[in-house]
Each structure stands twice: as C-alpha cells, then as structure tokens.
Write an enzyme that holds these catalytic residues in place. Structure first.
Site, short mmCIF file in Angstrom:
data_model
loop_
_atom_site.label_atom_id
_atom_site.label_comp_id
_atom_site.label_asym_id
_atom_site.label_seq_id
_atom_site.Cartn_x
_atom_site.Cartn_y
_atom_site.Cartn_z
N ILE A 133 -9.79 34.54 -5.19
CA ILE A 133 -10.17 33.19 -5.60
C ILE A 133 -10.96 33.41 -6.88
CG2 ILE A 133 -11.44 31.09 -5.04
CD1 ILE A 133 -11.04 31.79 -2.06
N PRO A 134 -10.33 33.25 -8.04
CA PRO A 134 -10.86 33.75 -9.31
C PRO A 134 -11.99 32.91 -9.92
CG PRO A 134 -8.79 32.63 -9.68
CD PRO A 134 -9.00 32.64 -8.19
N CYS A 135 -13.14 32.93 -9.27
CA CYS A 135 -14.28 32.15 -9.75
C CYS A 135 -14.78 32.61 -11.12
CB CYS A 135 -15.41 32.17 -8.72
SG CYS A 135 -15.93 33.83 -8.25
N HIS A 136 -14.40 33.80 -11.54
CA HIS A 136 -14.79 34.27 -12.88
C HIS A 136 -14.18 33.39 -13.97
CE1 HIS A 136 -11.03 36.45 -11.96
NE2 HIS A 136 -10.79 36.35 -13.27
N ARG A 137 -13.16 32.62 -13.63
CA ARG A 137 -12.50 31.75 -14.61
C ARG A 137 -13.25 30.43 -14.83
NH1 ARG A 137 -6.60 32.85 -11.98
NH2 ARG A 137 -6.48 35.06 -12.58
#
Length: 177
Positions: free
Chosen positions: A138-142
């Site tokens: 779940i790419p929260c870095h984006r």
C-alpha cells in the site's frame, strides 16, 4: 491486491510502532531491510528496518512470496503486488489506504488531493498514511505534503524513515526535496 480487509476492533487506534512479534522474513533492501509478518493466509505487516538488522529466511510459503514480490519491486517499481493482505484498521484508515492504492508508480498526490478524493481533510489522511501496516504494497510513500516530501510512518523530521521515502520515490522516478 487491496481487499476490504479485516477490521480488528482491538487494533482500531492508530499504531505508532510496529508489532513486537517476530518477523516471518527479513530481507535486504537498498535502504536497509524489510521485515515481513505473515499469517497462514495473509500478510499482516511490513516494516522498514535499519541495515544492521540480521536477515531472516522466509518461514512460510506466503512470507517467501511476499519477499519475492518486494524484491521484484526493487527491480521494477511499476510491478503490481498480488498478495493476500490482512488490512487491519478503522473504516476511515481503510478508505485512505484504498485511495492510496489508486496512485500509480511514479506519481504522487498531496495529502490534500487524497483528502479531497475521499471526502476528508489532509491531517486525517496523513495520520492514516502513517498508520499503514503494509507500506510498499500500500504505497503511502506516494502521498506527500503540498510543500515537499512530508513525513513518513509518523516520523515528521529527517532521518531513516524520510530517507526510505526519498529512496522509494526516486526509485519510481519522482524527484522531490
């Protein structure tokens, strides 16, 4: 694969630290290590760890598959994860995490953009991002601040976690201060 997930009322509050249970795998990453906790049927947690933590061979077929997919991501940032996930969090957190799942590799949204998309406010979105138990997948870095990179994993200042976020974004072709 981001599913509706499992709501665990005992764990509904935002989590500021990872679980203390042993990892089912710890793999090398370009920025340190990645710890994986997996049950029999779902991946429960992914944790960024410093480089000095000792690697652990995957303890189950699911941990092995999660490790393999994360390694593929390190080679090809546009790859799509296909893992059974135990997405534990409040209904709001899960709504934020589903929204994050719609951000493509190499793209970033601000906390405000994501908040508008899901009908919320930026601060609440930021708190949900920081409580994400399955980063990378779940790419929260984006999700970034309107004025720059923003915090990461409930760590607002510079340091290990922000360096991980910078690496992940650069790996996907995003340059951000």
């Amino acid at each position: 694969m981001l599913s509706e997930g499992v709501f665990d009322a005992a764990r509904h509050a935002p989590r500021h630290t990872p679980s203390s249970a042993p990892f089912d795998a710890i793999i090398d990453a370009p920025f340190g290590k990645v710890g994986i906790r997996a049950g029999e049927h779902t991946v429960r947690e992914i944790v960024y760890l410093p480089a000095d933590v000792e690697a652990v061979d995957p303890a189950s077929p699911l941990a092995q598959e999660a490790a393999a997919q994360i390694r593929r991501y390190f080679d090809t940032p546009s790859m799509r994860f296909d893992l059974p996930l135990a997405v534990r969090g409040t209904a709001f957190q899960q709504r934020v995490w589903r929204g994050i799942g719609g951000i493509a590799a190499g793209q970033v949204w601000t906390y405000g953009q994501l908040a508008r998309e899901i009908g919320s406010v930026p601060r609440a979105v930021g708190q949900a991002c920081g409580s994400n138990p399955l980063p990378i997948v779940i790419p929260c870095h984006r999700v970034v601040a309107s004025g720059g990179i923003g915090g990461f994993a409930h760590h607002p200042g510079d340091g290990f976690f922000r360096d991980v976020k910078r690496w992940l974004l650069a790996h996907e072709g995003v340059s951000i201060a």
